[in-house]
Design a protein around this motif. Structure first.
Motif, PDB file in Angstrom:
ATOM      1  N   THR A  65       6.577   9.343   8.127  1.00  0.00           N
ATOM      2  CA  THR A  65       7.778   8.409   8.503  1.00  0.00           C
ATOM      3  C   THR A  65       8.852   9.066   8.881  1.00  0.00           C
ATOM      4  N   LYS A  66       9.174  10.194   8.531  1.00  0.00           N
ATOM      5  CA  LYS A  66      10.321  10.963   8.995  1.00  0.00           C
ATOM      6  C   LYS A  66      10.009  11.053  10.596  1.00  0.00           C
ATOM      7  N   SER A  93       0.841  -1.253  -0.049  1.00  0.00           N
ATOM      8  CA  SER A  93       0.035  -0.140   0.009  1.00  0.00           C
ATOM      9  C   SER A  93       1.003   1.122   0.002  1.00  0.00           C
ATOM     10  N   VAL A  94       2.242   1.118   0.428  1.00  0.00           N
ATOM     11  CA  VAL A  94       3.116   1.863   0.325  1.00  0.00           C
ATOM     12  C   VAL A  94       4.456   1.608  -0.038  1.00  0.00           C
ATOM     13  N   SER A  95       5.203   2.426  -0.697  1.00  0.00           N
ATOM     14  CA  SER A  95       6.663   1.791  -0.928  1.00  0.00           C
ATOM     15  C   SER A  95       7.464   3.310  -1.042  1.00  0.00           C
ATOM     16  N   LEU A  97       5.909  -0.840   6.034  1.00  0.00           N
ATOM     17  CA  LEU A  97       7.139  -0.921   6.118  1.00  0.00           C
ATOM     18  C   LEU A  97       7.502  -1.361   7.737  1.00  0.00           C
ATOM     19  N   ASN A 117      14.281   9.526  -5.655  1.00  0.00           N
ATOM     20  CA  ASN A 117      13.976  10.612  -6.654  1.00  0.00           C
ATOM     21  C   ASN A 117      15.285  11.146  -7.401  1.00  0.00           C
ATOM     22  N   GLU A 118      16.417  10.876  -6.490  1.00  0.00           N
ATOM     23  CA  GLU A 118      17.668  11.234  -6.931  1.00  0.00           C
ATOM     24  C   GLU A 118      18.584  10.253  -6.809  1.00  0.00           C
ATOM     25  N   THR A 175       5.344  10.574   3.732  1.00  0.00           N
ATOM     26  CA  THR A 175       6.810  10.875   4.005  1.00  0.00           C
ATOM     27  C   THR A 175       6.951  11.428   5.247  1.00  0.00           C
ATOM     28  N   LYS A 231      15.332  19.081  -2.773  1.00  0.00           N
ATOM     29  CA  LYS A 231      14.582  18.076  -3.176  1.00  0.00           C
ATOM     30  C   LYS A 231      14.799  16.826  -2.241  1.00  0.00           C
ATOM     31  N   LEU A 232      13.866  16.160  -1.770  1.00  0.00           N
ATOM     32  CA  LEU A 232      14.228  14.583  -1.268  1.00  0.00           C
ATOM     33  C   LEU A 232      14.686  13.658  -2.134  1.00  0.00           C
ATOM     34  N   SER A 233      15.726  13.088  -1.737  1.00  0.00           N
ATOM     35  CA  SER A 233      16.428  12.150  -2.560  1.00  0.00           C
ATOM     36  C   SER A 233      15.618  10.800  -2.512  1.00  0.00           C
ATOM     37  N   VAL A 234      14.708  10.677  -1.545  1.00  0.00           N
ATOM     38  CA  VAL A 234      13.954   9.619  -1.523  1.00  0.00           C
ATOM     39  C   VAL A 234      12.347  10.080  -0.756  1.00  0.00           C
ATOM     40  N   SER A 235      11.401   9.550  -1.194  1.00  0.00           N
ATOM     41  CA  SER A 235      10.085   9.912  -0.458  1.00  0.00           C
ATOM     42  C   SER A 235       9.382   8.724  -0.353  1.00  0.00           C
ATOM     43  N   VAL A 236       8.114   8.807   0.521  1.00  0.00           N
ATOM     44  CA  VAL A 236       7.247   7.644   0.394  1.00  0.00           C
ATOM     45  C   VAL A 236       5.984   7.939  -0.206  1.00  0.00           C
ATOM     46  N   LYS A 237       5.790   6.959  -1.265  1.00  0.00           N
ATOM     47  CA  LYS A 237       4.763   6.886  -2.198  1.00  0.00           C
ATOM     48  C   LYS A 237       3.543   6.066  -1.705  1.00  0.00           C
ATOM     49  N   VAL A 238       2.440   6.504  -1.520  1.00  0.00           N
ATOM     50  CA  VAL A 238       1.227   5.841  -1.436  1.00  0.00           C
ATOM     51  C   VAL A 238       0.511   5.160  -2.524  1.00  0.00           C
ATOM     52  N   ASP A 260      17.301  11.660   4.486  1.00  0.00           N
ATOM     53  CA  ASP A 260      16.158  12.338   4.200  1.00  0.00           C
ATOM     54  C   ASP A 260      14.827  11.778   4.948  1.00  0.00           C
ATOM     55  N   LEU A 261      15.016  10.387   5.203  1.00  0.00           N
ATOM     56  CA  LEU A 261      13.955   9.894   6.141  1.00  0.00           C
ATOM     57  C   LEU A 261      14.430   9.992   7.764  1.00  0.00           C
ATOM     58  N   ASN A 272      10.694   8.045  12.686  1.00  0.00           N
ATOM     59  CA  ASN A 272      12.296   7.677  12.794  1.00  0.00           C
ATOM     60  C   ASN A 272      12.664   9.055  13.922  1.00  0.00           C
ATOM     61  N   ILE A 273      12.194   9.981  13.915  1.00  0.00           N
ATOM     62  CA  ILE A 273      12.722  10.967  14.908  1.00  0.00           C
ATOM     63  C   ILE A 273      12.290  10.832  16.112  1.00  0.00           C
ATOM     64  N   LYS A 313      10.126   5.666  -2.722  1.00  0.00           N
ATOM     65  CA  LYS A 313      10.578   5.908  -4.008  1.00  0.00           C
ATOM     66  C   LYS A 313      11.995   6.889  -4.068  1.00  0.00           C
ATOM     67  N   LEU A 364       0.830   2.114   6.036  1.00  0.00           N
ATOM     68  CA  LEU A 364       2.314   2.642   6.007  1.00  0.00           C
ATOM     69  C   LEU A 364       2.929   1.710   7.091  1.00  0.00           C
ATOM     70  N   LYS A 391      12.212  -1.503   5.244  1.00  0.00           N
ATOM     71  CA  LYS A 391      11.534  -2.310   5.915  1.00  0.00           C
ATOM     72  C   LYS A 391      12.706  -2.909   7.161  1.00  0.00           C
TER      73      LYS A 391
END
Lengths: 282, 282
Positions: free
Chosen positions: B134-135, A105-107, B165, A111-112, B131, B103-110, A164-165, B138-139, A109, B161, A135
């Motif tokens: 999730t951050k 349901s989420v993954s 994850l 981007n860079e 996103t 820009k975020l190098s990674v993000s969470v996609k639903v 970033d996360l 982790n914080i 991604k 999520l 995970k």
């Protein structure tokens, strides 16, 4: 060494370790362990109270035409190697344990740092890597995680993921482990013919010629790449997928070589596609 | 109550609490706290040793034409409310603390539970929510996290999520807190005119009429939705964005009402778009 297949079980164990104030070092792998993996386990063993190794061939990071089914597996041998390396916990989940639903349901991604090198041709590969690593981080809750620099783009992507996360883990990249002739250790080396195996040493040779040229004052990326391309073309029967040069770990194109850079390549042999790279500071 | 702006500082504090074996309850918000938020904090206070509240208006979850700039803010009032509610740690980061890079190098996609209800019209909204959450997980490293059922789709997305994850946190959804006339509490209610504020109570009335109809044997989603649409159309000046009915929390279309379902709506008034829903088991 304890072998654990269930996510819930390993989460309980690592929570207990954390409550006891023990540090956890984590080595995520797809198994078929070689000396590259062993060097990660050894370093983790030196730096942590508890060493966790995961073995999981992650379907999400293989493309439809890639070698998921034929990826080499040998869990019995891997277990022995892990035990001898001082691993405390081997996490060895089934695919359905990691992916219980038809669709995530989420993954995650990426981007860079992804539209270059291997990522360019392997659409979705690093999304699969970033998702499974996220995970695994949540399952293993490590203080430190160990990756080999052989897949330098993976290290760059994981570096971005952690930053970033805000994942509370320290990334420890370790140098590529090589055969005596310089060939980077890889599970896929077994697919090389005898002749190809001999030629394969020329990949690292080419990278070093390029590095030497930079040290001698060459600052044009195109000239440096050409040195590698010509060496591999002349000395091997492999087909070059790419030879590229970027800033590291940002993996951005540069017009003049300076700062920390990576020269990376991928070369296809009959049944194996090999990757290698060197990073250095100019 | 300690107010912390730096990610590193809060990570140090929560790690310490965790080492002491203390349980951490977390209430993530965008601030401008109302009774809905207070009920989350109260429940967190009851169930945990440490209560962490975050206040962060997350630009990532606002579309280009949405109200990021005009979203109501009042940190002094929020601080008082949080202190009175027994919050131990208020995490109040700047945008650049949360998003230091362009820009975020990674993000969470639903991927699921998203192309319905508010997600249908708010492309990328739930990616932004997933996103930042999730951050924040982790914080803050919480044991339990508290969300209000007012945004039921958000709860469904966060549920997916956490599961997909493997985030080691327990999701605690709490009932929507309402004004005396039934209107769901919301930071955006301040934007209603006096006349609209009175009409707004009819939203919840409509949802209850629908629920009553189901209780009385109506099992066709179309008929049930029509009951809500007609009530709101007749009784308010608001413009209906949607009235929808799905299974919950999967948010899948059903042809016959059974199991756990949600009836949800969004209605636009002059300066405020209100959402509300009820979930129940048939």
């Amino acid at each position: 060494m304890i072998v654990v297949e269930a996510i819930k079980e390993i989460q309980e164990k690592v929570s207990e370790f954390r409550l006891q104030g023990k540090s956890i070092g984590f080595v995520p792998t797809m198994g078929y362990l070689h000396e590259g993996h062993l060097s990660l386990m050894e370093q983790a063993r030196k730096e942590n109270d508890i060493v966790v190794l995961s073995i999981f061939v992650n379907p999400l990071q293989f493309g439809p035409n890639e070698d998921f089914d034929s990826y080499p597996r040998n869990i019995d041998r891997d277990e022995d190697l892990a035990r001898n390396a001082g691993v405390d916990l081997l996490f060895y989940p089934t695919t359905s344990e990691m992916y219980p639903h038809k669709k995530l349901s989420v993954s995650v991604k990426v981007n860079e740092r992804v539209d270059v090198l291997c990522g360019k041709q392997r659409s979705g590969h690093f999304d699969g890597v970033a998702t499974v690593v996220t995970k695994l981080f949540n399952i293993v809750l490590p203080h430190k995680v160990y990756f080999g620099m052989k897949d330098a783009q993976q290290v760059a992507v994981i570096d971005g993921l952690i930053q970033d996360l805000n994942i509370p883990v320290e990334l420890v990249p370790l140098e590529t482990i090589r055969e005596e002739d310089g060939l980077a250790k890889s599970s896929r080396n077994v697919y090389l013919t005898k002749k190809e195996r001999k030629e394969a040493a020329k990949l690292y040779e080419g990278l070093n010629l390029a590095k030497e040229a930079v040290r001698n004052g060459v600052s044009d990326p195109e000239i440096v790449k050409k040195i590698v391309v010509e060496h591999i073309t002349n000395e091997t029967s492999g087909k070059i997928d790419y030879v590229e040069l970027y800033s590291y770990p940002e993996l951005e194109t540069i017009s003049v070589i300076s700062g920390k850079v990576i020269i990376a390549l991928a070369v296809k042999f009959t049944k194996a596609r090999l990757i290698d790279n060197i990073t250095f500071v100019v």
